[in-house]
Write an enzyme that holds these catalytic residues in place. Structure first.
Site, PDB file in Angstrom:
ATOM      1  N   ASP A  10       0.850  -1.127  -0.146  1.00  0.00           N
ATOM      2  CA  ASP A  10       0.066  -0.256  -0.231  1.00  0.00           C
ATOM      3  C   ASP A  10       1.015   1.278  -0.049  1.00  0.00           C
ATOM      4  O   ASP A  10       1.139   2.007   0.921  1.00  0.00           O
ATOM      5  CB  ASP A  10      -0.955  -0.010   1.218  1.00  0.00           C
ATOM      6  CG  ASP A  10      -2.170  -1.114   1.016  1.00  0.00           C
ATOM      7  OD1 ASP A  10      -2.334  -1.268  -0.144  1.00  0.00           O
ATOM      8  OD2 ASP A  10      -2.269  -1.591   1.954  1.00  0.00           O
ATOM      9  N   LYS A  32       0.610  -7.916  -2.923  1.00  0.00           N
ATOM     10  CA  LYS A  32      -0.829  -7.305  -3.111  1.00  0.00           C
ATOM     11  C   LYS A  32      -0.555  -5.879  -3.656  1.00  0.00           C
ATOM     12  O   LYS A  32      -0.109  -5.109  -3.015  1.00  0.00           O
ATOM     13  CB  LYS A  32      -1.824  -7.724  -2.134  1.00  0.00           C
ATOM     14  CG  LYS A  32      -2.973  -6.940  -2.341  1.00  0.00           C
ATOM     15  CD  LYS A  32      -4.029  -7.357  -1.306  1.00  0.00           C
ATOM     16  CE  LYS A  32      -4.149  -6.112  -0.251  1.00  0.00           C
ATOM     17  NZ  LYS A  32      -4.524  -4.798  -0.767  1.00  0.00           N
ATOM     18  N   ASP A  59      -5.570  -6.388  -6.038  1.00  0.00           N
ATOM     19  CA  ASP A  59      -6.497  -6.234  -5.213  1.00  0.00           C
ATOM     20  C   ASP A  59      -7.532  -5.127  -5.846  1.00  0.00           C
ATOM     21  O   ASP A  59      -7.330  -3.981  -5.137  1.00  0.00           O
ATOM     22  CB  ASP A  59      -6.207  -6.176  -3.950  1.00  0.00           C
ATOM     23  CG  ASP A  59      -6.948  -5.794  -2.782  1.00  0.00           C
ATOM     24  OD1 ASP A  59      -8.516  -6.116  -3.176  1.00  0.00           O
ATOM     25  OD2 ASP A  59      -6.875  -5.526  -1.760  1.00  0.00           O
ATOM     26  N   LYS A  61     -11.057  -5.018  -6.568  1.00  0.00           N
ATOM     27  CA  LYS A  61     -12.422  -5.135  -5.968  1.00  0.00           C
ATOM     28  C   LYS A  61     -13.573  -4.474  -7.047  1.00  0.00           C
ATOM     29  O   LYS A  61     -14.102  -3.527  -6.641  1.00  0.00           O
ATOM     30  CB  LYS A  61     -12.379  -4.463  -4.632  1.00  0.00           C
ATOM     31  CG  LYS A  61     -11.291  -4.880  -3.525  1.00  0.00           C
ATOM     32  CD  LYS A  61     -11.972  -4.191  -2.189  1.00  0.00           C
ATOM     33  CE  LYS A  61     -10.883  -4.610  -1.119  1.00  0.00           C
ATOM     34  NZ  LYS A  61      -9.465  -4.060  -1.089  1.00  0.00           N
ATOM     35  N   LEU A  62     -13.606  -5.333  -8.132  1.00  0.00           N
ATOM     36  CA  LEU A  62     -14.470  -4.635  -9.033  1.00  0.00           C
ATOM     37  C   LEU A  62     -15.817  -4.887  -8.513  1.00  0.00           C
ATOM     38  O   LEU A  62     -16.464  -5.909  -7.825  1.00  0.00           O
ATOM     39  CB  LEU A  62     -14.285  -5.472 -10.566  1.00  0.00           C
ATOM     40  CG  LEU A  62     -12.997  -4.821 -11.286  1.00  0.00           C
ATOM     41  CD1 LEU A  62     -11.785  -4.891 -10.421  1.00  0.00           C
ATOM     42  CD2 LEU A  62     -13.071  -5.828 -12.523  1.00  0.00           C
ATOM     43  N   HIS A  63     -16.768  -3.887  -8.934  1.00  0.00           N
ATOM     44  CA  HIS A  63     -18.226  -4.101  -8.516  1.00  0.00           C
ATOM     45  C   HIS A  63     -19.098  -3.101  -9.724  1.00  0.00           C
ATOM     46  O   HIS A  63     -18.909  -1.907  -9.608  1.00  0.00           O
ATOM     47  CB  HIS A  63     -18.236  -3.521  -7.131  1.00  0.00           C
ATOM     48  CG  HIS A  63     -19.706  -3.563  -6.414  1.00  0.00           C
ATOM     49  ND1 HIS A  63     -20.118  -3.573  -5.355  1.00  0.00           N
ATOM     50  CD2 HIS A  63     -20.839  -3.961  -7.133  1.00  0.00           C
ATOM     51  CE1 HIS A  63     -21.433  -3.610  -5.230  1.00  0.00           C
ATOM     52  NE2 HIS A  63     -21.966  -3.955  -6.373  1.00  0.00           N
ATOM     53  N   PRO A  66     -22.557  -6.557 -14.695  1.00  0.00           N
ATOM     54  CA  PRO A  66     -21.988  -8.092 -15.253  1.00  0.00           C
ATOM     55  C   PRO A  66     -20.959  -7.744 -16.559  1.00  0.00           C
ATOM     56  O   PRO A  66     -20.039  -8.210 -16.655  1.00  0.00           O
ATOM     57  CB  PRO A  66     -22.897  -9.161 -15.420  1.00  0.00           C
ATOM     58  CG  PRO A  66     -23.862  -8.335 -14.383  1.00  0.00           C
ATOM     59  CD  PRO A  66     -24.023  -7.078 -14.450  1.00  0.00           C
TER      60      PRO A  66
HETATM   61  O1  C5P Z   1      -2.623  -2.310   6.406  1.00  0.00           O
HETATM   62  P1  C5P Z   1      -3.484  -3.736   6.736  1.00  0.00           P
HETATM   63  O2  C5P Z   1      -2.596  -4.692   7.223  1.00  0.00           O
HETATM   64  O3  C5P Z   1      -4.573  -3.086   7.440  1.00  0.00           O
HETATM   65  O4  C5P Z   1      -4.034  -3.698   5.149  1.00  0.00           O
HETATM   66  C1  C5P Z   1      -4.780  -4.627   4.695  1.00  0.00           C
HETATM   67  C2  C5P Z   1      -4.919  -4.695   3.112  1.00  0.00           C
HETATM   68  O5  C5P Z   1      -5.718  -5.613   3.006  1.00  0.00           O
HETATM   69  C3  C5P Z   1      -5.316  -3.345   2.557  1.00  0.00           C
HETATM   70  O6  C5P Z   1      -4.606  -3.322   1.571  1.00  0.00           O
HETATM   71  C4  C5P Z   1      -6.848  -3.263   2.418  1.00  0.00           C
HETATM   72  O7  C5P Z   1      -7.035  -2.609   1.109  1.00  0.00           O
HETATM   73  C5  C5P Z   1      -6.908  -4.814   2.112  1.00  0.00           C
HETATM   74  N1  C5P Z   1      -8.447  -5.510   2.569  1.00  0.00           N
HETATM   75  C6  C5P Z   1      -8.984  -5.491   3.473  1.00  0.00           C
HETATM   76  N2  C5P Z   1      -9.980  -6.197   3.797  1.00  0.00           N
HETATM   77  C7  C5P Z   1     -10.699  -6.505   2.925  1.00  0.00           C
HETATM   78  C8  C5P Z   1     -10.090  -6.951   1.543  1.00  0.00           C
HETATM   79  C9  C5P Z   1      -8.863  -5.946   1.665  1.00  0.00           C
HETATM   80  O8  C5P Z   1      -8.403  -4.785   4.519  1.00  0.00           O
HETATM   81  N3  C5P Z   1     -11.939  -7.238   3.153  1.00  0.00           N
END
Ligand code: C5P
Length: 237
Positions: A10, A32, A59, A61-63, A66
């Site tokens: 990130d 990721k 990651d 996260k498409l929405h 269809p």
């Molecule tokens: O910094 P941290 O460990 O909280 O980061 C978690 C990562 O996982 C972030 O990139 C966040 O976008 C992602 N994520 C999440 N929860 C979800 C899906 C993805 O925290 N359900």
């Protein structure tokens, strides 16, 4: 399916990513790339990560409707990433379209795994009930969304590790669970609500844990990564 620790990159730029990954040279990482980074760097960064032999979870996260998700996935399948995702809230036809798009885009070569976000790990029961307007317990909604993802033919879901036992019970052991919201004892939880330690996530049956700030913001990220990996692997035996 081999279980692994995924590091959430990130960051806002390619330079920051390269600087962060410098000490990890030679480690076979699974990383990721989320929307913060991808929207700045696009496919060029993915190309570089692949050259470094890293496995990639894209990651985004498409929405959407269809047809749009199908066409977007058709394009993403050509990028050579290992895993992509959609929001299960988009419904079964949208998830099915995502998989179809990936199959068309991959055209015979290995298609990326496709998983669905059930409820974000930053979502509490109160927010889910009062703002997203889904009544009930988080576990029940996550279980129902996981069942929809399975019906759509997806490979697994993103959830908190706390929900893995109910997901595996509903969808079977091979159905993948990818779990963010991972913190070591003593870490701040920040915006995450449903958090779990790496060893506990493993004991609960997670297939992949996603770890961001616990590693990226550590004083010594490589040492912290090894600590997480050790806790994860010790509990996998
Ligand atoms: O910094 P941290 O460990 O909280 O980061 C978690 C990562 O996982 C972030 O990139 C966040 O976008 C992602 N994520 C999440 N929860 C979800 C899906 C993805 O925290 N359900």
């Amino acid at each position: 399916m081999e279980k692994d620790v995924i590091i959430a990159l990130d960051f806002a730029s390619t330079n920051e990513v390269k600087e962060f990954l410098q000490p990890f040279k030679g480690e076979p990482l699974y990383v990721k790339v989320g929307m913060e980074l991808y929207y700045q760097t696009g496919p060029a960064l993915l190309e570089w990560l692949k050259q470094e032999n890293y496995r990639i979870f894209l990651d985004l996260k498409l929405h959407d409707i269809p047809n749009t998700v199908k066409k977007a996935m058709q394009g993403l399948a050509t990028l050579g990433v290992d895993m992509v995702n959609v929001h299960a809230a988009g419904g079964i036809s949208m998830m099915h379209a995502a998989k179809e798009g990936l199959e068309i885009g991959a055209s015979g070569s290995h298609r990326p795994l496709c998983i669905a976000v059930t409820q974000l790990t930053s979502t509490s029961k109160q927010v889910m009930n009062e703002e997203i307007l889904l009544a009930g317990e988080v576990q029940e909604i996550v279980r129902a969304y996981a069942t929809h993802a399975k019906q759509a033919g997806l490979d697994g879901v993103v959830s908190s590790a706390l929900e893995v036992p109910t997901i595996k019970e509903a969808c079977g052991q091979p159905f993948l669970t990818v779990t963010p919201g991972i913190r070591l004892l003593g870490d701040a939880t920040q915006d995450q609500k449903r958090v779990v330690t790496p060893d506990k996530a493993c004991q609960l049956g997670s297939d992949f844990i996603v770890v961001g700030r616990s590693i990226t913001q550590a004083k010594d990220p490589l040492a912290r990564y090894r600590e997480v990996k050790q806790l994860w692997e010790d509990n996998n035996q």
